[in-house]
Design an enzyme around this catalytic site. Structure first.
Site, PDB file in Angstrom:
ATOM      1  CB  ALA A  42      -0.957  -0.006   1.192  1.00  0.00           C
ATOM      2  CG  LEU A  43       4.515   0.353  -1.747  1.00  0.00           C
ATOM      3  CD1 LEU A  43       5.543   0.014  -2.828  1.00  0.00           C
ATOM      4  CD2 LEU A  43       5.129   0.219  -0.366  1.00  0.00           C
ATOM      5  CG  HIS A  44       2.507   6.156   1.712  1.00  0.00           C
ATOM      6  ND1 HIS A  44       3.689   6.592   2.264  1.00  0.00           N
ATOM      7  CD2 HIS A  44       1.950   5.319   2.627  1.00  0.00           C
ATOM      8  CE1 HIS A  44       3.829   6.073   3.469  1.00  0.00           C
ATOM      9  NE2 HIS A  44       2.788   5.276   3.719  1.00  0.00           N
ATOM     10  CG  HIS A  82       6.055   2.902   1.645  1.00  0.00           C
ATOM     11  ND1 HIS A  82       4.707   3.147   1.587  1.00  0.00           N
ATOM     12  CD2 HIS A  82       6.237   2.138   2.754  1.00  0.00           C
ATOM     13  CE1 HIS A  82       4.096   2.557   2.603  1.00  0.00           C
ATOM     14  NE2 HIS A  82       5.004   1.944   3.331  1.00  0.00           N
ATOM     15  N   GLY A 109      11.882   3.868   8.215  1.00  0.00           N
ATOM     16  CA  GLY A 109      11.412   5.228   8.468  1.00  0.00           C
ATOM     17  C   GLY A 109      11.419   5.580   9.945  1.00  0.00           C
ATOM     18  CE  LYS A 131       4.212   5.840   9.664  1.00  0.00           C
ATOM     19  NZ  LYS A 131       3.024   5.254  10.304  1.00  0.00           N
ATOM     20  CD  GLN A 172       9.024  -1.110  12.083  1.00  0.00           C
ATOM     21  OE1 GLN A 172       8.023  -1.778  12.256  1.00  0.00           O
ATOM     22  NE2 GLN A 172       9.248  -0.440  10.975  1.00  0.00           N
TER      23      GLN A 172
HETATM   24  P1  AMP Z   1       5.094  -0.076   6.421  1.00  0.00           P
HETATM   25  O1  AMP Z   1       4.744  -0.475   5.026  1.00  0.00           O
HETATM   26  O2  AMP Z   1       4.058   0.763   7.085  1.00  0.00           O
HETATM   27  O3  AMP Z   1       5.585  -1.233   7.238  1.00  0.00           O
HETATM   28  O4  AMP Z   1       6.332   0.893   6.269  1.00  0.00           O
HETATM   29  C1  AMP Z   1       7.496   0.497   5.591  1.00  0.00           C
HETATM   30  C2  AMP Z   1       8.611   1.449   5.923  1.00  0.00           C
HETATM   31  O5  AMP Z   1       8.258   2.762   5.514  1.00  0.00           O
HETATM   32  C3  AMP Z   1       8.899   1.504   7.420  1.00  0.00           C
HETATM   33  O6  AMP Z   1      10.299   1.555   7.620  1.00  0.00           O
HETATM   34  C4  AMP Z   1       8.232   2.781   7.827  1.00  0.00           C
HETATM   35  O7  AMP Z   1       8.818   3.386   8.967  1.00  0.00           O
HETATM   36  C5  AMP Z   1       8.450   3.641   6.598  1.00  0.00           C
HETATM   37  N1  AMP Z   1       7.471   4.739   6.583  1.00  0.00           N
HETATM   38  C6  AMP Z   1       6.117   4.634   6.546  1.00  0.00           C
HETATM   39  N2  AMP Z   1       5.557   5.864   6.603  1.00  0.00           N
HETATM   40  C7  AMP Z   1       6.583   6.758   6.696  1.00  0.00           C
HETATM   41  C8  AMP Z   1       6.674   8.184   6.781  1.00  0.00           C
HETATM   42  N3  AMP Z   1       5.579   8.966   6.794  1.00  0.00           N
HETATM   43  N4  AMP Z   1       7.904   8.749   6.829  1.00  0.00           N
HETATM   44  C9  AMP Z   1       9.021   7.975   6.821  1.00  0.00           C
HETATM   45  N5  AMP Z   1       9.000   6.628   6.736  1.00  0.00           N
HETATM   46  C10 AMP Z   1       7.810   6.029   6.682  1.00  0.00           C
END
Ligand code: AMP
Length: 278
Positions: A32-34, A37, A147, A149, A153
Site C-alpha cells: 500500500a505504498l505511498h 515509502h 522510516g 515514523k 521499531q
Molecule cells: P510499512 O509499510 O508501514 O511497514 O512501512 C514500511 C517502511 O516505511 C517503514 O520503515 C516505515 O517506517 C516507513 N514509513 C512509513 N511511513 C513513513 C513516513 N511517513 N515517513 C518515513 N518513513 C515512513
C-alpha cells in the site's frame, strides 16, 4: 524491475548482483505504498545500491483485534510505483513461503519493547523482530532503510542487528509529512473526511508540547493536559509520552535524549507520530 515471490529466486538474483560487485540496498514494507515509502527507496538509490523492496503483510505483527485481514493489499499498484521509482527487484513472498508448516522460532528483543507500542500492542514487536530478522538474512543487503515514523521499531531493529551480529547497516530516514503535518501512512486511507481534517492535531500537539517542555513546564502535567485535549477532539489516545529516544523509557525531566511519542485511534485508524525535544 523483476518481481519474485520465492526466496530461491530472490537469492539467485542477489547472488548474480554480488558476482557483478554491486552493493545492495533493501527497503522492507507491507505495501500500500505511498510517497514516504518511495523516500526510503530514493535514499537507497542515491546511496548507489541495487535496490530491493519487499512487500509482505506480516501476520505475526498484528494482534487478534487489529487490521490484518483488512490491511490494504494492492500489489499491482505497488509494483507500478516501484518500477517508476527505478527499483531493481520487488520481493513479494507469500505467507507460506515466510512461515512454512513447522515454523517455531521467534525473535524477542527485551528492554525497549516494554514501552509505548510494545505495551499497547501485545506481541507486535516480536512479530516485527522475527520478520525483519528473516528478511535481512534472506536479502543479505549492505544497507536497509527504515522510516523514523516508526521510531521505536527502528530502535528495535538497530538493537537486534547489533545483538545478533547481522552485518546489514540500518539506516533511519526522516518522517515524510503532508503539508498540514500529518505523517504519511498506509492507514491514512482509513480516515473519512471528518477524521482526516482532525488528524493533523496529533502533530500539532507534539510540536506545542515540545515548546512547553523546553520552556520548563511540568512534564507530567503537560502530557496529561495534552492527552485530555486529544481525547476531547475525538481521538482515543493509546499513549502520549516523553521518553528516551534510544531506550524508549519514560522521562520526567528535560533531557537532551528526550523525544515525544503518540499513538491514538480516530475513526478506523490507529495513527502514530513522534517529535524531537531539543
Ligand atoms: P510499512 O509499510 O508501514 O511497514 O512501512 C514500511 C517502511 O516505511 C517503514 O520503515 C516505515 O517506517 C516507513 N514509513 C512509513 N511511513 C513513513 C513516513 N511517513 N515517513 C518515513 N518513513 C515512513
Amino acid at each position: 524491475m523483476k518481481t519474485v515471490q520465492s526466496l530461491k529466486q530472490c537469492r539467485e538474483i542477489v547472488a548474480t548482483w554480488r558476482k557483478e560487485g554491486a552493493s545492495i540496498g533493501f527497503v522492507p514494507t507491507m505495501g500500500a505504498l505511498h510517497d514516504a515509502h518511495l523516500s526510503l527507496v530514493r535514499q537507497s538509490l542515491r546511496d548507489g545500491h541495487k535496490t530491493i523492496v519487499s512487500v509482505f503483510v506480516n501476520p505475526k505483527q498484528f494482534g487478534p483485534n487489529e487490521d490484518y485481514t483488512t490491511y490494504p493489499r494492492v500489489l499491482d499498484a505497488d509494483a507500478e510505483l516501484l518500477r517508476g521509482a527505478g527499483v531493481h527487484l520487488l520481493f513479494a513472498p507469500t505467507v507460506e513461503e515466510m512461515y512454512p508448516a513447522g515454523f517455531a522460532t521467534h525473535v524477542h528483543v527485551g528492554g525497549l519493547t516494554q514501552f509505548l507500542c510494545g505495551a499497547t500492542r501485545s506481541g507486535h514487536f516480536e512479530g516485527v523482530a522475527t520478520v525483519v530478522t528473516k528478511l535481512l538474512n534472506q536479502v543479505q543487503a549492505d544497507a536497509a532503510y527504515f522510516g523514523e515514523k516508526d521510531w521505536q521499531q527502528l530502535q528495535v531493529i538497530k538493537r537486534l542487528t547489533a545483538d545478533l551480529d547481522i552485518a546489514t547497516r540500518i539506516i533511519g530516514v526522516p518522517i515524510m509529512r503532508e503539508d498540514d503535518g500529518l505523517a504519511l501512512s498506509s492507514r491514512n486511507r482509513y480516515l473519512n473526511a471528518n477524521d482526516r481534517a482532525k488528524a493533523p492535531l496529533l502533530n500539532i500537539t507534539l510540536r506545542s508540547l515540545a515548546e512547553d517542555i523546553l520552556a520548563g513546564g511540568d512534564i507530567a502535567a503537560l502530557l496529561k493536559t495534552a492527552a485530555h485535549g486529544l481525547n476531547e477532539n475525538g481521538f482515543a489516545v493509546d499513549y502520549l509520552e516523553f521518553a528516551d529516544a534510544r531506550l524508549l523509557s519514560p522521562l520526567r525531566n528535560l533531557d537532551k535524549s528526550g523525544r515525544l511519542f503518540v499513538a491514538a485511534r480516530i475513526g478506523g485508524a490507529r495513527l502514530i507520530d513522534n517529535w524531537p525535544v531539543n
